[in-house]
Design a protein around this motif. Structure first.
Motif, PDB file in Angstrom:
ATOM      1  N   MET A   1       0.838  -1.185   0.000  1.00  0.00           N
ATOM      2  CA  MET A   1       0.000   0.000   0.000  1.00  0.00           C
ATOM      3  C   MET A   1       0.884   1.248   0.000  1.00  0.00           C
ATOM      4  O   MET A   1       1.839   1.345   0.747  1.00  0.00           O
ATOM      5  N   SER A   2       0.550   2.178  -0.836  1.00  0.00           N
ATOM      6  CA  SER A   2       1.323   3.398  -0.983  1.00  0.00           C
ATOM      7  C   SER A   2       0.862   4.460   0.014  1.00  0.00           C
ATOM      8  O   SER A   2      -0.277   4.434   0.484  1.00  0.00           O
ATOM      9  N   TYR A   3       1.736   5.404   0.315  1.00  0.00           N
ATOM     10  CA  TYR A   3       1.384   6.517   1.196  1.00  0.00           C
ATOM     11  C   TYR A   3       0.450   7.512   0.507  1.00  0.00           C
ATOM     12  O   TYR A   3      -0.156   8.343   1.167  1.00  0.00           O
ATOM     13  N   ALA A   4       0.345   7.468  -0.819  1.00  0.00           N
ATOM     14  CA  ALA A   4      -0.555   8.351  -1.572  1.00  0.00           C
ATOM     15  C   ALA A   4      -1.311   7.512  -2.597  1.00  0.00           C
ATOM     16  O   ALA A   4      -0.833   6.481  -3.043  1.00  0.00           O
ATOM     17  N   THR A   5      -2.474   7.980  -2.980  1.00  0.00           N
ATOM     18  CA  THR A   5      -3.317   7.241  -3.928  1.00  0.00           C
ATOM     19  C   THR A   5      -3.083   7.712  -5.355  1.00  0.00           C
ATOM     20  O   THR A   5      -2.530   8.794  -5.599  1.00  0.00           O
ATOM     21  N   LEU A   6      -3.545   6.896  -6.280  1.00  0.00           N
ATOM     22  CA  LEU A   6      -3.488   7.244  -7.697  1.00  0.00           C
ATOM     23  C   LEU A   6      -4.240   8.551  -7.951  1.00  0.00           C
ATOM     24  O   LEU A   6      -3.772   9.423  -8.681  1.00  0.00           O
ATOM     25  N   GLU A   7      -5.402   8.697  -7.336  1.00  0.00           N
ATOM     26  CA  GLU A   7      -6.210   9.907  -7.523  1.00  0.00           C
ATOM     27  C   GLU A   7      -5.479  11.142  -7.002  1.00  0.00           C
ATOM     28  O   GLU A   7      -5.519  12.197  -7.623  1.00  0.00           O
ATOM     29  N   GLU A   8      -4.814  11.006  -5.856  1.00  0.00           N
ATOM     30  CA  GLU A   8      -4.043  12.130  -5.316  1.00  0.00           C
ATOM     31  C   GLU A   8      -2.888  12.489  -6.244  1.00  0.00           C
ATOM     32  O   GLU A   8      -2.611  13.667  -6.479  1.00  0.00           O
ATOM     33  N   PHE A   9      -2.229  11.477  -6.788  1.00  0.00           N
ATOM     34  CA  PHE A   9      -1.134  11.733  -7.719  1.00  0.00           C
ATOM     35  C   PHE A   9      -1.640  12.461  -8.963  1.00  0.00           C
ATOM     36  O   PHE A   9      -1.030  13.438  -9.405  1.00  0.00           O
ATOM     37  N   LYS A  10      -2.727  11.973  -9.525  1.00  0.00           N
ATOM     38  CA  LYS A  10      -3.228  12.578 -10.757  1.00  0.00           C
ATOM     39  C   LYS A  10      -3.661  14.023 -10.543  1.00  0.00           C
ATOM     40  O   LYS A  10      -3.457  14.873 -11.408  1.00  0.00           O
ATOM     41  N   ALA A  11      -4.210  14.320  -9.383  1.00  0.00           N
ATOM     42  CA  ALA A  11      -4.566  15.708  -9.062  1.00  0.00           C
ATOM     43  C   ALA A  11      -3.295  16.534  -8.889  1.00  0.00           C
ATOM     44  O   ALA A  11      -3.201  17.665  -9.400  1.00  0.00           O
ATOM     45  N   ILE A  15      -2.950  15.221 -14.221  1.00  0.00           N
ATOM     46  CA  ILE A  15      -3.070  14.215 -15.277  1.00  0.00           C
ATOM     47  C   ILE A  15      -4.535  13.835 -15.402  1.00  0.00           C
ATOM     48  O   ILE A  15      -5.159  13.418 -14.428  1.00  0.00           O
ATOM     49  N   GLY A  16      -5.072  13.951 -16.610  1.00  0.00           N
ATOM     50  CA  GLY A  16      -6.482  13.686 -16.830  1.00  0.00           C
ATOM     51  C   GLY A  16      -6.751  12.466 -17.693  1.00  0.00           C
ATOM     52  O   GLY A  16      -7.847  12.320 -18.219  1.00  0.00           O
ATOM     53  N   PHE A  17      -5.776  11.607 -17.854  1.00  0.00           N
ATOM     54  CA  PHE A  17      -5.967  10.402 -18.664  1.00  0.00           C
ATOM     55  C   PHE A  17      -5.567   9.179 -17.848  1.00  0.00           C
ATOM     56  O   PHE A  17      -4.903   9.297 -16.817  1.00  0.00           O
ATOM     57  N   ASP A  18      -5.978   8.004 -18.324  1.00  0.00           N
ATOM     58  CA  ASP A  18      -5.761   6.766 -17.572  1.00  0.00           C
ATOM     59  C   ASP A  18      -4.667   5.876 -18.156  1.00  0.00           C
ATOM     60  O   ASP A  18      -4.379   4.818 -17.598  1.00  0.00           O
ATOM     61  N   ASP A  19      -4.039   6.280 -19.245  1.00  0.00           N
ATOM     62  CA  ASP A  19      -3.078   5.426 -19.946  1.00  0.00           C
ATOM     63  C   ASP A  19      -1.899   4.991 -19.074  1.00  0.00           C
ATOM     64  O   ASP A  19      -1.390   3.886 -19.227  1.00  0.00           O
ATOM     65  N   ASP A  20      -1.450   5.852 -18.182  1.00  0.00           N
ATOM     66  CA  ASP A  20      -0.260   5.568 -17.380  1.00  0.00           C
ATOM     67  C   ASP A  20      -0.571   5.126 -15.950  1.00  0.00           C
ATOM     68  O   ASP A  20       0.317   5.121 -15.096  1.00  0.00           O
ATOM     69  N   ASP A  21      -1.797   4.741 -15.670  1.00  0.00           N
ATOM     70  CA  ASP A  21      -2.189   4.407 -14.295  1.00  0.00           C
ATOM     71  C   ASP A  21      -1.309   3.329 -13.673  1.00  0.00           C
ATOM     72  O   ASP A  21      -0.873   3.469 -12.525  1.00  0.00           O
ATOM     73  N   ASP A  22      -1.030   2.264 -14.398  1.00  0.00           N
ATOM     74  CA  ASP A  22      -0.179   1.196 -13.847  1.00  0.00           C
ATOM     75  C   ASP A  22       1.232   1.702 -13.580  1.00  0.00           C
ATOM     76  O   ASP A  22       1.830   1.389 -12.549  1.00  0.00           O
ATOM     77  N   LEU A  23       1.759   2.492 -14.485  1.00  0.00           N
ATOM     78  CA  LEU A  23       3.083   3.072 -14.323  1.00  0.00           C
ATOM     79  C   LEU A  23       3.123   3.991 -13.097  1.00  0.00           C
ATOM     80  O   LEU A  23       4.042   3.922 -12.272  1.00  0.00           O
ATOM     81  N   ILE A  24       2.114   4.832 -12.969  1.00  0.00           N
ATOM     82  CA  ILE A  24       2.041   5.759 -11.845  1.00  0.00           C
ATOM     83  C   ILE A  24       1.942   5.008 -10.521  1.00  0.00           C
ATOM     84  O   ILE A  24       2.615   5.359  -9.551  1.00  0.00           O
ATOM     85  N   GLU A  25       1.130   3.981 -10.477  1.00  0.00           N
ATOM     86  CA  GLU A  25       1.015   3.199  -9.244  1.00  0.00           C
ATOM     87  C   GLU A  25       2.355   2.573  -8.877  1.00  0.00           C
ATOM     88  O   GLU A  25       2.698   2.473  -7.692  1.00  0.00           O
ATOM     89  N   GLY A  26       3.129   2.177  -9.876  1.00  0.00           N
ATOM     90  CA  GLY A  26       4.465   1.657  -9.623  1.00  0.00           C
ATOM     91  C   GLY A  26       5.370   2.716  -9.012  1.00  0.00           C
ATOM     92  O   GLY A  26       6.143   2.440  -8.086  1.00  0.00           O
ATOM     93  N   TRP A  67       9.975  11.308 -10.429  1.00  0.00           N
ATOM     94  CA  TRP A  67      10.412  10.114 -11.162  1.00  0.00           C
ATOM     95  C   TRP A  67       9.570   9.900 -12.414  1.00  0.00           C
ATOM     96  O   TRP A  67      10.085   9.494 -13.450  1.00  0.00           O
ATOM     97  N   TYR A  68       8.281  10.175 -12.336  1.00  0.00           N
ATOM     98  CA  TYR A  68       7.390  10.021 -13.492  1.00  0.00           C
ATOM     99  C   TYR A  68       7.794  10.989 -14.606  1.00  0.00           C
ATOM    100  O   TYR A  68       7.893  10.603 -15.769  1.00  0.00           O
ATOM    101  N   GLU A  69       8.039  12.226 -14.245  1.00  0.00           N
ATOM    102  CA  GLU A  69       8.380  13.247 -15.239  1.00  0.00           C
ATOM    103  C   GLU A  69       9.757  13.034 -15.853  1.00  0.00           C
ATOM    104  O   GLU A  69       9.999  13.411 -16.992  1.00  0.00           O
ATOM    105  N   ARG A  70      10.679  12.445 -15.111  1.00  0.00           N
ATOM    106  CA  ARG A  70      12.059  12.290 -15.576  1.00  0.00           C
ATOM    107  C   ARG A  70      12.440  10.837 -15.788  1.00  0.00           C
ATOM    108  O   ARG A  70      13.605  10.475 -15.662  1.00  0.00           O
TER     109      ARG A  70
END
Length: 99
Positions: A1-11, A15-26, A67-70
């Motif tokens: 379990m992560s300290y932050a959620t996918l929804e918190e990260f996207k906000a 980010i308004g798309f779902d294509d990278d959700d698995d990558l972001i969760e990683g 890390w996502y951006e770079r």
């Protein structure tokens, strides 16, 4: 379990798309794994708090979004740098835990 959620990260990253959700969760999981040893005596035995503090979430979001951006610029993934703001938050939390 992560300290932050996918929804918190996207906000956070606007980010308004779902294509990278698995990558972001990683990245969120990796950021949590990066932070955890600084905060607990036994990184393998302790799990993230059920409700992490706002500053802990913020540090996780800062690291994961960096890390996502770079993600393509790293020469060696073991040498991941973290944003200064995240380092400051971790050091502050760490001093509360260990005096």
């Amino acid at each position: 379990m992560s300290y932050a959620t996918l929804e918190e990260f996207k906000a956070h990253a606007r980010i308004g798309f779902d294509d990278d959700d698995d990558l972001i969760e990683g990245y969120l999981d990796s950021a949590t794994d990066f932070i955890r040893p600084f905060l607990v005596d036994d990184p393998e035995g302790d799990s993230p708090p059920s409700e992490p503090s706002r500053d802990l979430k913020q540090a996780t979001l800062l690291i994961a979004s960096s890390w996502y951006e770079r993600r393509e610029t790293s020469i060696d993934v073991t040498l991941r740098e973290i944003p200064y703001g995240a380092r400051d938050i971790i050091n502050q939390i760490r001093s509360w835990n260990f005096g």
